[in-house]
Design an enzyme around this catalytic site. Structure first.
Site, mmCIF file in Angstrom:
data_model
loop_
_atom_site.group_PDB
_atom_site.id
_atom_site.type_symbol
_atom_site.label_atom_id
_atom_site.label_comp_id
_atom_site.label_asym_id
_atom_site.label_seq_id
_atom_site.Cartn_x
_atom_site.Cartn_y
_atom_site.Cartn_z
ATOM 1 N N TYR A 99 11.226 9.534 12.564
ATOM 2 C CA TYR A 99 11.245 9.464 11.100
ATOM 3 C C TYR A 99 10.829 10.778 10.447
ATOM 4 C CZ TYR A 99 6.192 8.477 11.545
ATOM 5 O OH TYR A 99 4.852 8.528 11.856
ATOM 6 N N GLU A 100 10.294 11.718 11.247
ATOM 7 C CA GLU A 100 9.958 13.034 10.696
ATOM 8 C C GLU A 100 11.191 13.926 10.573
ATOM 9 O OE1 GLU A 100 6.016 14.640 12.266
ATOM 10 O OE2 GLU A 100 6.506 13.083 13.745
ATOM 11 N N HIS B 255 7.819 11.948 15.894
ATOM 12 C CA HIS B 255 8.519 10.700 15.619
ATOM 13 C C HIS B 255 9.900 10.995 15.041
ATOM 14 C CE1 HIS B 255 4.170 10.096 15.121
ATOM 15 N NE2 HIS B 255 4.353 8.874 15.573
ATOM 16 N N ALA C 12 -0.882 3.464 18.080
ATOM 17 C CA ALA C 12 -1.389 2.486 17.133
ATOM 18 C C ALA C 12 -0.237 1.563 16.768
ATOM 19 C CB ALA C 12 -1.936 3.173 15.884
ATOM 20 N N SER D 43 -1.781 7.680 16.803
ATOM 21 C CA SER D 43 -2.438 7.813 15.499
ATOM 22 C C SER D 43 -3.937 7.542 15.575
ATOM 23 C CB SER D 43 -1.820 6.828 14.504
ATOM 24 O OG SER D 43 -0.491 7.140 14.236
ATOM 25 N N HIS E 158 -2.100 13.189 13.696
ATOM 26 C CA HIS E 158 -1.418 13.796 14.842
ATOM 27 C C HIS E 158 -1.607 15.307 14.741
ATOM 28 C CE1 HIS E 158 0.709 10.154 16.272
ATOM 29 N NE2 HIS E 158 0.581 9.798 15.002
ATOM 30 N N HIS F 103 -1.537 3.350 5.952
ATOM 31 C CA HIS F 103 -1.762 4.207 7.125
ATOM 32 C C HIS F 103 -3.239 4.535 7.314
ATOM 33 C CE1 HIS F 103 -0.647 6.862 10.359
ATOM 34 N NE2 HIS F 103 -1.213 7.897 9.782
ATOM 35 N N MET G 254 6.223 2.737 15.857
ATOM 36 C CA MET G 254 7.296 3.696 15.595
ATOM 37 C C MET G 254 7.335 4.822 16.629
ATOM 38 S SD MET G 254 6.662 3.945 11.484
ATOM 39 C CE MET G 254 6.361 2.447 10.520
ATOM 40 N N SER G 255 6.895 4.535 17.849
ATOM 41 C CA SER G 255 6.828 5.591 18.862
ATOM 42 C C SER G 255 6.946 4.987 20.257
ATOM 43 C CB SER G 255 5.494 6.350 18.722
ATOM 44 O OG SER G 255 4.407 5.507 19.089
ATOM 45 N N ASN H 80 -3.735 -3.453 12.794
ATOM 46 C CA ASN H 80 -3.570 -4.307 11.606
ATOM 47 C C ASN H 80 -2.573 -5.409 11.938
ATOM 48 O OD1 ASN H 80 -1.808 -1.630 11.295
ATOM 49 N ND2 ASN H 80 -0.616 -3.366 10.526
#
Length: 278
Positions: free
Chosen positions: A90-91, A88, A118, A35, A66, A251, A215-216, A239
């Protein structure tokens, strides 16, 4: 329904053939950019640029930051494949699809895989802007691109005692020291997303040894392990994780910190590409 290895192999061959219509360059290294980190692809010399939509069977990315492009050319003098924007789970992609870019890189000739991402900082010493060399991971999404029949060229039970190649990590450490790039080293935990984690989850992750969360990355590292492809991973801490800051997670904050740190990250990656020997 489990994938069919024969269909899987055919789709990979068709993807390779489509790319070979544009370039015969065989990448030594493949780089996956996370990201907000895609600008590094702009440094590739003599680039051949394809959108992932131009590559048959390539899963499409839908997330801001992305770009969904493949860039093949030379970085720091070495032939590379840059995957500018990852996919990902979640997509809506299944676990097998998450390994497709790695299988493609391997089929194109890559001998090493450098993953960037990230991540949220769990270790309180890892503030926003920290670059973290990944030493190990926790798969708390409980998924794998290796589930189902064994794909062509894959090991059924890959060893994960060294998922992020230690000799390569030692080279990366030395490069960071020589170039005066500050970094930390730690454990990355993969969650499925797309929601950010709860404060209770973050407290749990900290107790089981995680330093950063995202998440990756893990599915790509698993796929690489099955293909005996060495992996190096670098997280940009963008963060503090949930419960460790007063404001809600956003995000856009991830993308902004990624932009702020990209020069240091680019310098480190450039050095790794130029000097690493696998």
């Amino acid at each position: 329904m489990p994938f069919d290895p024969a269909i899987d192999a055919r789709q990979l061959q068709e993807a390779v053939a489509a790319i070979r219509q544009h370039t015969d360059l065989e990448p030594e290294l493949a780089l996956v950019l996370g990201s907000g980190l895609g600008a590094l692809a702009d440094e590739v010399e003599d680039p051949v640029v394809l959108t992932t939509a131009e590559v048959p069977h390539y899963p499409q990315s839908t997330v801001e930051g992305h770009a969904g492009r493949l860039v093949i050319g030379r970085l720091a003098g070495r032939p590379v494949l840059v995957i500018q924007g990852r996919i990902h789970g979640y997509e809506g992609h299944d676990a097998r699809a998450l390994g497709f870019p790695v299988r493609l890189a391997h089929a194109l000739g890559a001998r090493g895989l450098l993953l960037t991402n990230a991540a949220g900082g769990i270790n309180p010493a890892f503030g926003p802007g920290t670059l973290m060399l990944i030493s190990d991971h926790l798969n708390l999404a409980f998924q794998s691109p290796l589930a189902g029949p064994v794909g062509e060229g894959e090991v059924r039970f890959p060893d994960l005692s060294n998922p992020y190649d230690e000799p390569w990590r030692e080279q990366a450490r030395n490069i960071a020291i020589t170039r005066k790039i500050p970094y930390r080293e730690g454990v990355y935990v993969w969650t499925s997303g797309p929601s950010y984690e709860t404060p209770a989850e973050i407290r749990f992750f900290a107790r089981v040894g995680a330093d950063a969360v995202g998440m990756s990355t893990v599915p790509e590292a698993l796929q690489a392990a099955a293909l005996d492809l060495p992996v190096l991973g670098i997280s940009t801490i963008t963060n503090p994780a949930a419960g460790l800051q007063d404001t809600p997670l956003d995000h856009s904050e991830v993308l902004e910190v990624g932009r702020q740190v990209r020069d240091r990250l680019a310098a480190w990656v450039r050095g790794i590409v130029a000097e690493s020997r696998l």
